[in-house]
Write a protein that holds these residues in place. Structure first.
Motif, mmCIF file in Angstrom:
data_model
loop_
_atom_site.group_PDB
_atom_site.id
_atom_site.type_symbol
_atom_site.label_atom_id
_atom_site.label_comp_id
_atom_site.label_asym_id
_atom_site.label_seq_id
_atom_site.Cartn_x
_atom_site.Cartn_y
_atom_site.Cartn_z
ATOM 1 N N ARG A 141 0.823 -1.211 0.000
ATOM 2 C CA ARG A 141 0.000 0.000 0.000
ATOM 3 C C ARG A 141 0.855 1.257 0.000
ATOM 4 O O ARG A 141 0.444 2.289 -0.504
ATOM 5 N N ASP A 142 2.088 1.196 0.533
ATOM 6 C CA ASP A 142 2.968 2.365 0.549
ATOM 7 C C ASP A 142 3.336 2.822 -0.864
ATOM 8 O O ASP A 142 3.647 3.997 -1.064
ATOM 9 N N PHE A 167 1.441 3.363 -3.260
ATOM 10 C CA PHE A 167 0.429 4.281 -3.766
ATOM 11 C C PHE A 167 0.447 5.656 -3.088
ATOM 12 O O PHE A 167 -0.229 6.578 -3.541
ATOM 13 N N THR A 168 1.239 5.789 -2.003
ATOM 14 C CA THR A 168 1.310 7.050 -1.269
ATOM 15 C C THR A 168 1.753 8.174 -2.205
ATOM 16 O O THR A 168 2.776 8.082 -2.866
ATOM 17 N N LEU A 172 -5.445 7.427 -0.510
ATOM 18 C CA LEU A 172 -5.430 6.154 0.206
ATOM 19 C C LEU A 172 -6.675 5.933 1.052
ATOM 20 O O LEU A 172 -6.914 4.832 1.534
ATOM 21 N N TYR A 173 -7.467 6.972 1.221
ATOM 22 C CA TYR A 173 -8.664 6.895 2.061
ATOM 23 C C TYR A 173 -9.868 7.386 1.277
ATOM 24 O O TYR A 173 -9.739 8.169 0.332
ATOM 25 N N GLN A 202 -9.943 3.585 5.264
ATOM 26 C CA GLN A 202 -8.805 3.176 4.456
ATOM 27 C C GLN A 202 -9.269 2.299 3.296
ATOM 28 O O GLN A 202 -10.063 1.375 3.481
ATOM 29 N N LYS A 203 -8.768 2.570 2.095
ATOM 30 C CA LYS A 203 -9.095 1.751 0.928
ATOM 31 C C LYS A 203 -8.288 0.463 0.981
ATOM 32 O O LYS A 203 -7.147 0.452 1.443
ATOM 33 N N THR A 244 -6.215 -2.826 -0.611
ATOM 34 C CA THR A 244 -5.121 -2.856 -1.586
ATOM 35 C C THR A 244 -5.606 -3.156 -3.004
ATOM 36 O O THR A 244 -5.060 -2.619 -3.965
ATOM 37 N N LEU A 290 -6.960 0.078 -4.307
ATOM 38 C CA LEU A 290 -5.852 0.979 -4.636
ATOM 39 C C LEU A 290 -5.210 0.600 -5.965
ATOM 40 O O LEU A 290 -4.959 1.471 -6.813
#
Length: 131
Positions: free
Chosen positions: A9-10, A12-13, A18-19, A33-34, A36, A39
């Motif tokens: 998930r990091d 996509f930061t 992400l939310y 929180q979405k 993975t 995302l």
């Protein structure tokens, strides 16, 4: 679990949100929180254009089906029982997931930074054997 938990998930930061914000009641909003898979789906749609929108749905449908099948037994206790159809269903779903992962690989292979990466024939050919 192997599908969704191996998506970092990091990655996509800063690339996508992400939310998601969900209205709970008048004046109250929940920040959720979405997942993975969501995302990855959003990031892919943002960065790669498929011929039609239906392609994204077909690509992610097997992943979502695995998540759905896994959630049912993972969150409740039930009696064990034997059913011969489980093996066939499992094999069919594994093949669908394999083809989705292959499709995802082919899409990502189009990236300019991936041009020098050689894909081995055993991955390209994808001979699936059932045991």
């Amino acid at each position: 679990k192997m599908l969704s938990h191996n998506i970092n998930r990091d990655f996509f930061t800063g690339l996508i949100e992400l939310y998601e914000l969900k209205k709970v009641s008048e004046g109250v909003v929940e920040r959720k929180q979405k997942g993975t898979l969501t995302l990855l789906d959003e990031w892919l749609r943002k960065n790669y254009r498929l011929v039609n929108e239906e392609g994204y749905e077909k690509l992610f449908a097997p992943f979502k089906q695995v998540r759905s099948e896994r959630q049912k037994p993972a969150h409740k206790i039930s009696e064990n029982y034997y059913d011969k159809t489980f093996f066939r269903k499992q094999m069919d779903l594994m093949k669908e997931v394999y083809f989705s992962i292959s499709g995802l690989r082919i899409i990502l292979q189009q990236h300019p930074k991936a041009k020098d990466i050689e894909i081995p024939n055993w991955i390209k050919n994808g001979n699936i054997k059932e045991f």
